[in-house]
Scaffold this active site. Structure first.
Site, mmCIF file in Angstrom:
data_model
loop_
_atom_site.group_PDB
_atom_site.id
_atom_site.type_symbol
_atom_site.label_atom_id
_atom_site.label_comp_id
_atom_site.label_asym_id
_atom_site.label_seq_id
_atom_site.Cartn_x
_atom_site.Cartn_y
_atom_site.Cartn_z
ATOM 1 N N CYS A 1 0.833 -1.208 0.000
ATOM 2 C CA CYS A 1 0.000 0.000 0.000
ATOM 3 C C CYS A 1 0.857 1.243 0.000
ATOM 4 O O CYS A 1 1.863 1.290 0.700
ATOM 5 C CB CYS A 1 -0.819 0.097 1.284
ATOM 6 S SG CYS A 1 -2.020 -1.164 1.450
ATOM 7 N N ARG B 1 -17.456 6.456 -15.414
ATOM 8 C CA ARG B 1 -18.266 5.887 -14.338
ATOM 9 C C ARG B 1 -17.755 6.309 -12.975
ATOM 10 O O ARG B 1 -18.374 6.041 -11.961
ATOM 11 C CB ARG B 1 -18.230 4.357 -14.410
ATOM 12 C CG ARG B 1 -19.138 3.760 -15.448
ATOM 13 C CD ARG B 1 -19.501 2.335 -15.049
ATOM 14 N NE ARG B 1 -18.327 1.541 -14.774
ATOM 15 C CZ ARG B 1 -17.653 0.891 -15.718
ATOM 16 N NH1 ARG B 1 -18.019 0.973 -16.966
ATOM 17 N NH2 ARG B 1 -16.606 0.183 -15.396
HETATM 18 P P1 XMP Z 1 -0.403 -7.452 3.325
HETATM 19 O O1 XMP Z 1 0.381 -6.612 4.283
HETATM 20 O O2 XMP Z 1 -0.737 -8.782 3.881
HETATM 21 O O3 XMP Z 1 -1.786 -6.654 3.116
HETATM 22 O O4 XMP Z 1 0.263 -7.526 1.992
HETATM 23 C C1 XMP Z 1 -2.788 -7.064 2.225
HETATM 24 C C2 XMP Z 1 -3.865 -6.001 2.144
HETATM 25 O O5 XMP Z 1 -3.361 -4.785 1.552
HETATM 26 C C3 XMP Z 1 -4.476 -4.023 1.056
HETATM 27 N N1 XMP Z 1 -4.148 -3.554 -0.287
HETATM 28 C C4 XMP Z 1 -3.927 -2.273 -0.633
HETATM 29 N N2 XMP Z 1 -3.986 -1.131 0.080
HETATM 30 N N3 XMP Z 1 -3.331 0.101 -1.836
HETATM 31 C C5 XMP Z 1 -3.702 0.062 -0.540
HETATM 32 O O6 XMP Z 1 -3.768 1.124 0.093
HETATM 33 C C6 XMP Z 1 -3.245 -1.012 -2.613
HETATM 34 O O7 XMP Z 1 -2.884 -0.958 -3.792
HETATM 35 C C7 XMP Z 1 -3.566 -2.253 -1.974
HETATM 36 N N4 XMP Z 1 -3.611 -3.534 -2.441
HETATM 37 C C8 XMP Z 1 -3.971 -4.301 -1.366
HETATM 38 C C9 XMP Z 1 -5.662 -4.926 1.037
HETATM 39 O O8 XMP Z 1 -6.492 -4.541 2.106
HETATM 40 C C10 XMP Z 1 -5.031 -6.304 1.232
HETATM 41 O O9 XMP Z 1 -5.905 -7.252 1.783
#
Ligand code: XMP
Length: 486
Positions: A307, A412
């Protein structure tokens, strides 16, 4: 603005569980069953994240067998996502309700093709009224040069076929399979029509893995993700029709009013199937989603390893505090919390559950396992797999490819969710970590240990009894191996 009045928020690294007097002598005495939703219990409270580099059918199957559950991501067409759910539901069952069949007059090659497509070793041969005529297996096709001959010429015929009534119980079926030395037992209804199939493989798997997460019909449990706009209602219906045990309404900002409306609409549409909603990081967010009908709350804004929301948008709540506050709000309603993101080891799972979570969602650690989508690549001599945030530029591009014309997607309003312009996630690689079962085993082992130190034999006791201290950067340094050469 009085800066002194800003509340302090903590992450997992800011705290440690305090060891407590405990009668728990062995980690084996600890029960780690946690609730994903009020109706779905997991023996291993680990949820595979709905990310396109983490959860499709192979992961969902592996993690359900290990006692957790997977959430099939939604970066797929409806048909593709439905087929991932269907594959998971079909992987195991006490009774396969709708076994693969062939007609006796089709060429052997066609039967082989059906077996290959569906990954099965045998087909029931049926007549036009669905009455079993025999069974054809891969073995029947071996050492045959001519595969144009009809199935009927090589199948085990009806007189040699062992069948059983549709209401046979598991033990009786096991005796028949064993004593008749057969792999597959077709079931027939009162009219002699094919009503199902019990296989030796499924029975063995049930015996070997009693802790797997299963539905009432012995099929592996699986959840599936949906969004809040576009085709989300049609998608929700199709996923539930395919057997999804729960839906995860998942967007980056789950406290958007649009999310609350979508939770209400989807919940009404798919009841009694439960809707898990998120992501939020505050008690107010959790309460509003519960009021809208959510049956579990997914907590985490910005803790995920891929993230960049906190950097890009400046938004987030450190995960320990977010989980604790949301869990307090959820407890008043008997609604479970999924602590989503930031789990790096078993200790984080123990802290998340001590903070009040019921389950944890894991992306990164499972992305490196054998069953995640994607191939193994080599980077700098190490073998790795690709892992990307769902709001990364690459994932946004994939999303646009599925949505069709990017302009439509933008029109959208999808850019608020997966912006191609301002990504809130990164694309990376993660090291290989063995099977998903190994990863779950390690995380649950750590949780068991954390629970036994905390005088807890159940998840509920852990939530109630866990005691924490806040630590300093010196404490954190001391917590990790130090002053040794690794
Ligand atoms: P871990 O730490 O296990 O977390 O890799 C997985 C969770 O990360 C979130 N997630 C994101 N959050 N931007 C975000 O702010 C992203 O691009 C993103 N992709 C995943 C999501 O909640 C996931 O379950």
């Amino acid at each position: 603005m009085n800066i002194e009045s800003f509340p302090l928020a903590l992450s997992y690294d800011d705290v440690l569980l305090v060891p407590q007097r405990s009668p728990v002598a062995s980690r084996g005495d600890v029960d780690t069953t946690g609730h994903l939703t009020p109706r779905i219990a997991l023996r291993a409270p680990i949820v595979a994240a709905n990310m396109d580099t983490v959860t499709e059918a192979p992961m969902a199957i592996a993690i359900a067998r290990a006692g957790g559950i997977g959430v099939i991501h939604r970066f797929l067409t409806i048909d593709q996502q439905v087929s991932e759910v269907a594959r998971t539901k079909r992987a195991e069952a006490l009774v396969i309700d709708d076994p693969f069949t062939v007609r006796p007059d089709v060429p052997l090659q066609d039967a082989l093709d059906v077996m290959s497509v569906h990954g099965t070793g045998g087909l029931v041969v049926i007549d036009e009224d669905r009455r079993p005529l025999g069974m054809v297996t891969r073995r029947d096709t071996l050492l045959r040069d001519d595969l144009t001959i009809p199935v009927a010429t090589v199948m085990s015929p009806r007189e040699r076929l062992v069948v059983a009534p549709a209401d046979i119980d598991e033990d009786e079926a096991a005796v028949l399979l064993r004593d008749e030395r057969i792999e597959k037992l077709p079931l027939i209804d009162a009219d002699g029509r094919l009503a199902g199939l019990i296989t030796m493989r499924d029975l063995l798997q049930r015996k070997e893995r009693p802790t797997a997460t299963k539905d009432g019909r012995g099929r592996l449990s699986v959840a599936a993700a949906i969004g809040v706009r576009g085709d989300h209602l049609e998608r929700a219906r199709a996923l539930v029709d395919a057997g999804a045990d729960a839906l995860v309404l998942d967007i980056a900002h789950g406290h958007m009013e649009q999310a609350l409306e979508a939770v209400a609409a989807v919940s009404a549409l798919v009841a009694p199937v439960e809707v898990i909603a998120g992501n939020v990081a505050t008690a107010e967010g959790a309460r509003d989603l519960i009021a809208a009908g959510a049956k579990a709350i997914k907590v985490g804004v910005g803790p995920g390893s891929a993230c960049s929301t906190r950097v890009v948008a400046g938004v987030g709540v450190p995960q320990f505090t977010a989980v604790r506050e949301c869990a307090e709000a959820c407890r008043e309603h008997g609604i479970p919390v999924v602590a989503d993101g930031g789990i790096r080891a078993g200790g984080d799972v123990a802290k998340a559950i001590g903070a009040g979570a019921d389950t944890v969602m894991v992306g990164n650690l499972l992305a490196g396992s054998t069953e995640s989508p994607g191939t193994v690549v080599s980077r700098g001599g190490a073998r790795v797999k690709v892992f990307r945030g769902m709001a990364s530029a690459g994932a946004a591009a994939a999303r646009r490819a599925i949505d069709g014309d990017p302009q439509d997607a933008l029109a959208r309003g999808d850019q608020t969710e997966f912006s191609p312009i301002v990504p809130e996630g990164v694309e990376a690689v993660v090291p290989l970590r063995g099977s998903a079962a190994d990863v779950v085993g390690e995380l649950v082992g750590g949780l068991r240990s954390g629970m036994s130190y905390s005088n807890a034999t159940t998840i509920r006791e852990m939530q109630e009894r866990a005691r924490f201290v806040r630590i300093t950067s010196a404490g954190l340094r001391e917590s990790h191996p130090h002053d040794v050469t690794m």
